[in-house]
Design a protein around this motif. Sequence first.
Motif, PDB file in Angstrom:
ATOM      1  N   VAL A  53       0.729  -1.249   0.111  1.00 46.10           N
ATOM      2  CA  VAL A  53       0.069   0.140  -0.013  1.00 46.10           C
ATOM      3  C   VAL A  53       0.942   1.106   0.185  1.00 46.10           C
ATOM      4  CG1 VAL A  53      -1.946  -1.183   1.205  1.00 46.10           C
ATOM      5  CG2 VAL A  53      -0.162   0.070   2.601  1.00 46.10           C
ATOM      6  N   GLY A  54       0.362   2.459  -0.240  1.00 48.41           N
ATOM      7  CA  GLY A  54       0.884   3.574  -0.335  1.00 48.41           C
ATOM      8  C   GLY A  54       1.272   4.197   0.871  1.00 48.41           C
ATOM      9  N   ARG A  55       2.122   5.299   1.086  1.00 47.81           N
ATOM     10  CA  ARG A  55       2.666   5.973   2.233  1.00 47.81           C
ATOM     11  C   ARG A  55       1.294   6.497   3.016  1.00 47.81           C
ATOM     12  NH1 ARG A  55       7.308   7.233   3.786  1.00 47.81           N
ATOM     13  NH2 ARG A  55       8.188   7.009   2.136  1.00 47.81           N
ATOM     14  N   SER A  56       0.399   7.171   2.099  1.00 46.07           N
ATOM     15  CA  SER A  56      -0.696   7.978   2.715  1.00 46.07           C
ATOM     16  C   SER A  56      -1.657   6.910   3.371  1.00 46.07           C
ATOM     17  CB  SER A  56      -1.726   8.645   1.547  1.00 46.07           C
ATOM     18  OG  SER A  56      -1.961   7.781   0.630  1.00 46.07           O
ATOM     19  N   THR A  57      -1.887   5.700   2.757  1.00 44.68           N
ATOM     20  CA  THR A  57      -2.521   4.735   3.710  1.00 44.68           C
ATOM     21  C   THR A  57      -2.075   4.245   4.761  1.00 44.68           C
ATOM     22  OG1 THR A  57      -3.339   3.957   1.358  1.00 44.68           O
ATOM     23  CG2 THR A  57      -3.709   2.627   3.327  1.00 44.68           C
ATOM     24  N   ILE A  58      -0.713   4.101   4.803  1.00 46.81           N
ATOM     25  CA  ILE A  58      -0.115   3.692   6.241  1.00 46.81           C
ATOM     26  C   ILE A  58      -0.319   4.864   7.108  1.00 46.81           C
ATOM     27  CG2 ILE A  58       2.220   3.264   7.397  1.00 46.81           C
ATOM     28  CD1 ILE A  58       1.019   0.947   5.423  1.00 46.81           C
ATOM     29  N   ARG A  59      -0.135   6.133   6.720  1.00 47.46           N
ATOM     30  CA  ARG A  59      -0.515   7.090   7.719  1.00 47.46           C
ATOM     31  C   ARG A  59      -1.775   7.356   8.254  1.00 47.46           C
ATOM     32  NH1 ARG A  59       4.103  11.579   5.333  1.00 47.46           N
ATOM     33  NH2 ARG A  59       5.766  10.459   5.807  1.00 47.46           N
ATOM     34  N   GLU A  60      -2.966   7.064   7.350  1.00 49.92           N
ATOM     35  CA  GLU A  60      -4.025   7.247   7.699  1.00 49.92           C
ATOM     36  C   GLU A  60      -4.368   6.214   8.816  1.00 49.92           C
ATOM     37  OE1 GLU A  60      -8.671   6.862   5.920  1.00 49.92           O
ATOM     38  OE2 GLU A  60      -6.856   7.094   4.362  1.00 49.92           O
ATOM     39  N   ALA A  61      -3.830   4.911   8.477  1.00 46.30           N
ATOM     40  CA  ALA A  61      -3.963   4.079   9.791  1.00 46.30           C
ATOM     41  C   ALA A  61      -3.350   4.313  11.064  1.00 46.30           C
ATOM     42  CB  ALA A  61      -3.407   2.685   9.199  1.00 46.30           C
ATOM     43  N   ILE A  62      -2.134   4.886  10.900  1.00 49.75           N
ATOM     44  CA  ILE A  62      -1.245   5.339  12.056  1.00 49.75           C
ATOM     45  C   ILE A  62      -2.314   6.680  12.894  1.00 49.75           C
ATOM     46  CG2 ILE A  62       0.843   6.657  12.782  1.00 49.75           C
ATOM     47  CD1 ILE A  62       1.070   3.668  12.218  1.00 49.75           C
ATOM     48  N   ARG A  63      -2.551   7.546  12.063  1.00 48.96           N
ATOM     49  CA  ARG A  63      -3.483   8.418  12.591  1.00 48.96           C
ATOM     50  C   ARG A  63      -4.673   7.992  13.358  1.00 48.96           C
ATOM     51  NH1 ARG A  63      -2.329  11.317   7.761  1.00 48.96           N
ATOM     52  NH2 ARG A  63      -4.456  10.812   6.817  1.00 48.96           N
ATOM     53  N   HIS A  64      -5.389   7.112  12.700  1.00 50.65           N
ATOM     54  CA  HIS A  64      -6.318   6.144  13.390  1.00 50.65           C
ATOM     55  C   HIS A  64      -6.071   5.736  14.924  1.00 50.65           C
ATOM     56  CE1 HIS A  64     -10.278   3.830  14.151  1.00 50.65           C
ATOM     57  NE2 HIS A  64      -9.204   2.808  14.498  1.00 50.65           N
ATOM     58  N   PHE A  65      -4.802   5.179  14.947  1.00 45.57           N
ATOM     59  CA  PHE A  65      -4.392   4.547  16.066  1.00 45.57           C
ATOM     60  C   PHE A  65      -3.941   5.814  17.089  1.00 45.57           C
ATOM     61  CE2 PHE A  65      -3.647   0.582  13.787  1.00 45.57           C
ATOM     62  CZ  PHE A  65      -4.515  -0.415  14.521  1.00 45.57           C
ATOM     63  N   GLN A  66      -3.294   6.717  16.592  1.00 46.74           N
ATOM     64  CA  GLN A  66      -3.116   7.952  17.429  1.00 46.74           C
ATOM     65  C   GLN A  66      -4.485   8.230  17.981  1.00 46.74           C
ATOM     66  OE1 GLN A  66      -0.970  10.153  14.410  1.00 46.74           O
ATOM     67  NE2 GLN A  66       1.091   9.562  15.398  1.00 46.74           N
ATOM     68  N   ALA A  67      -5.406   8.546  17.414  1.00 51.10           N
ATOM     69  CA  ALA A  67      -6.633   9.138  17.766  1.00 51.10           C
ATOM     70  C   ALA A  67      -7.093   8.372  18.955  1.00 51.10           C
ATOM     71  CB  ALA A  67      -7.589   9.478  16.965  1.00 51.10           C
ATOM     72  N   LEU A  68      -6.889   7.097  18.839  1.00 50.65           N
ATOM     73  CA  LEU A  68      -7.359   6.102  19.858  1.00 50.65           C
ATOM     74  C   LEU A  68      -6.435   6.207  21.089  1.00 50.65           C
ATOM     75  CD1 LEU A  68      -8.303   3.106  17.810  1.00 50.65           C
ATOM     76  CD2 LEU A  68      -9.759   4.824  18.749  1.00 50.65           C
ATOM     77  N   GLY A  69      -5.338   6.739  20.915  1.00 53.78           N
ATOM     78  CA  GLY A  69      -4.467   7.050  22.194  1.00 53.78           C
ATOM     79  C   GLY A  69      -3.512   5.669  22.461  1.00 53.78           C
ATOM     80  N   VAL A  70      -3.310   4.673  21.300  1.00 54.46           N
ATOM     81  CA  VAL A  70      -2.624   3.627  21.541  1.00 54.46           C
ATOM     82  C   VAL A  70      -1.200   3.535  20.880  1.00 54.46           C
ATOM     83  CG1 VAL A  70      -4.717   2.319  21.597  1.00 54.46           C
ATOM     84  CG2 VAL A  70      -3.576   2.560  19.435  1.00 54.46           C
ATOM     85  N   ILE A  71      -1.208   4.636  20.230  1.00 56.29           N
ATOM     86  CA  ILE A  71       0.341   4.655  19.647  1.00 56.29           C
ATOM     87  C   ILE A  71       0.823   6.143  19.458  1.00 56.29           C
ATOM     88  CG2 ILE A  71       0.097   2.602  18.293  1.00 56.29           C
ATOM     89  CD1 ILE A  71       0.229   4.360  15.664  1.00 56.29           C
ATOM     90  N   GLU A  72       2.115   6.337  19.549  1.00 59.13           N
ATOM     91  CA  GLU A  72       2.805   7.692  19.542  1.00 59.13           C
ATOM     92  C   GLU A  72       3.941   7.747  18.505  1.00 59.13           C
ATOM     93  OE1 GLU A  72       4.087   9.184  22.898  1.00 59.13           O
ATOM     94  OE2 GLU A  72       5.689   7.935  23.380  1.00 59.13           O
ATOM     95  N   THR A  73       4.063   8.592  17.681  1.00 61.70           N
ATOM     96  CA  THR A  73       4.968   8.759  16.751  1.00 61.70           C
ATOM     97  C   THR A  73       6.125   9.783  17.292  1.00 61.70           C
ATOM     98  OG1 THR A  73       3.532   8.394  14.677  1.00 61.70           O
ATOM     99  CG2 THR A  73       5.730   9.338  14.489  1.00 61.70           C
TER     100      THR A  73
END
Length: 239
Positions: A53-73
């Motif tokens: 998948v592309g970078r934008s798709t990965i980043r969208e998924a990462i943003r979802h997890f960030q919004a849930l408070g389960v990961i941080e970059t």
Amino acid sequence: MTRATLSATLQPLPTLDRARQVTSALAHYIADVQLKAGDRLPAERELMATLAVGRSTIREAIRHFQALGVIETRKGSGTYLLRPISPDTVHLPLSLDTTRLRDVLLQTLQVRRGIECEAGMVAAQMRTADDLVIIEDKLVTMETVHLEKGSSGPEDLAFHLAVYDATHNPLFRQILEQMRESFEHFWASPFDRKDFARRSFPFHRTLFDAIAAQDPEGARRETLKILAVVEEDIKEMSQ
């Protein structure tokens, strides 16, 4: 972590609904390899190559997890797990049958009414001076776009997100992230009508005024006015 280890649990994805599938795949991966709080997730380029998948798709998924408070970059370091998750414990985005748009909008409106009234009341109690600057900035942008184009989809969403953030309760934004697919229909010219909910426009300013005045009941009242217009337009425009 080697490419072989990563590929053992992650596989290329089909083209449909990529961001949601990346979110699900990462939840499975975290559970399968038993990552713990503080562990580093694979780098973007590894996930891109493994999942195809592309970078934008990965980043969208990462943003979802960030919004849930389960990961941080962490800048210059990578993305880290804040707490263990699995497909059974992480809430993936909710969705409704969008082939029946009228029903979806009315069902989503029922949820919005409860969440947004409470968010407005809490924001009126908890907002800081900095919060007011951000909310008003989003409001002015929304007003400008509305006057120029007659509608303000993304700008309307940005205003409501700023109100949610002013509660200082991350669960409000997390709930919105859960229902983003359904909620976004409100900001995407439903029924192909750019004038959808246009009559609610002035009440966004009065909602801001109530929050600024630290008036919870006033914030609730103005929110209900916005949503009443939305409900009327759903019923009228879907006939």
